[in-house]
Write a protein that holds these residues in place. Structure first.
Motif, mmCIF file in Angstrom:
data_model
loop_
_atom_site.group_PDB
_atom_site.id
_atom_site.type_symbol
_atom_site.label_atom_id
_atom_site.label_comp_id
_atom_site.label_asym_id
_atom_site.label_seq_id
_atom_site.Cartn_x
_atom_site.Cartn_y
_atom_site.Cartn_z
ATOM 1 N N LEU A 76 53.095 32.261 30.787
ATOM 2 C CA LEU A 76 51.706 32.303 31.254
ATOM 3 C C LEU A 76 51.644 32.802 32.690
ATOM 4 O O LEU A 76 50.714 32.504 33.427
ATOM 5 N N ALA A 79 48.416 34.162 34.402
ATOM 6 C CA ALA A 79 47.297 33.946 33.479
ATOM 7 C C ALA A 79 46.118 33.298 34.194
ATOM 8 O O ALA A 79 46.280 32.538 35.151
ATOM 9 N N ALA A 105 49.838 31.435 38.045
ATOM 10 C CA ALA A 105 48.679 31.251 37.169
ATOM 11 C C ALA A 105 47.538 30.616 37.958
ATOM 12 O O ALA A 105 47.747 29.901 38.939
#
Length: 284
Positions: A76, A79, A105
């Protein structure tokens, strides 16, 4: 029609009859190892979905529903998880993200309550305003995170790396920070009076060297055997705190009331601006 394929084999895992995955109903789908890099999944419903090992690098998951989702080992990095719902009051219903890579993230204002995020990579992640009450970060790397006004109440941060973390105005009440690394972290407050709270937190054996704890509320906090070398504790509220055998070399205690602080076997001769009550004994 959008096809979701395996990142390794290219095998078709699912087909969605839509031009976009934004707001899509993806509940309970088997998407382990899926290639979802850069996908727009904003507002998508991914509750209880299997995303173990999925690649969600730079994906847009803003406002997505991820409660109960399995994201162990998922990628991730970068993200967008702003306002995403990963948490729940009951840990069995929260997302599982152990060993996931969440470096850089954006989790601002995300609901992460009771989520399992053990041994995960959150380096330089944004956690401002995130709700992390009861979240399990055991052994995770949170170095350089920004978590202003973050709620870490009763979170498990045992042996976590929070070096150089920005934790200003955060609440770590009753958090487990045993042997955590917080060297060079900023736990000060931007507001007069101080709003960073670590009351009842367990920081036994933690490394807080060079951290800024000015104005922090640290009542009944366990700092036994902690490394407080060069720490700024000026104007901190420390009633009932335990500093037994702590290393307070060059620590700044300007304005700190130590009457009810347990100080035995700590070497306060090397601390700065400290006023030791005359009845305190067994100091070094």
């Amino acid at each position: 029609m959008i096809e979701i394929k395996s990142k390794e084999t290219g095998q078709l895992l699912a087909s969605v009859d839509s031009d976009s995955l934004a707001g899509a109903d993806l509940r309970e789908m088997q998407l382990n190892g899926a290639d979802l890099r850069g996908m727009d999944l904003s507002g998508a419903d991914l509750r209880l979905s299997d995303l173990v090992g999925a690649d969600l690098t730079n994906a847009n998951l803003c406002g997505a529903l991820l409660t109960g989702a399995h994201l162990n080992g998922a990628l991730l990095t970068g993200a967008d998880l702003r306002r995403a719902r990963l948490g729940a009051e009951n840990p069995s219903r929260a997302a599982m993200m152990s060993k996931a890579n969440l470096s850089h993230a954006n989790l601002e204002r995300a609901d992460m309550r009771s989520a399992e995020i053990r041994q995960a990579n959150l380096r330089a992640a944004k956690l401002d305003g995130a709700d992390m009450r009861g979240t399990d970060f055991h052994g995770s790397d949170l170095c350089h995170v920004t978590a202003r006004k973050g709620l870490f109440i009763k979170a498990n941060l045992r042996e976590a790396n929070l070096c150089e973390a920005d934790l200003r105005d955060s609440h770590l009440n009753d958090a487990n920070l045993v042997r955590a690394s917080l060297h060079d972290a900023d736990l000060s407050s931007r507001y007069e009076g101080g709003f960073t709270v670590i009351n009842l937190a367990n920081l036994e054996g933690a490394d807080l060297s060079r951290a800024n704890l000015s104005n922090v509320s640290a009542e009944d906090t366990n700092l036994r055997n902690a490394n407080l070398t060069d720490v700024d504790l000026s104007e901190a509220v420390m009633g009932g705190a335990i500093l037994r055998r702590a290393n307070v070399t060059n620590a700044n205690f300007q304005g700190v009331e130590l009457a009810s602080v347990t100080m035995e076997f700590a070497n306060f001769s090397k601390a700065r601006n400290v006023v030791i009550p005359p009845y305190k004994k067994n100091l070094r």
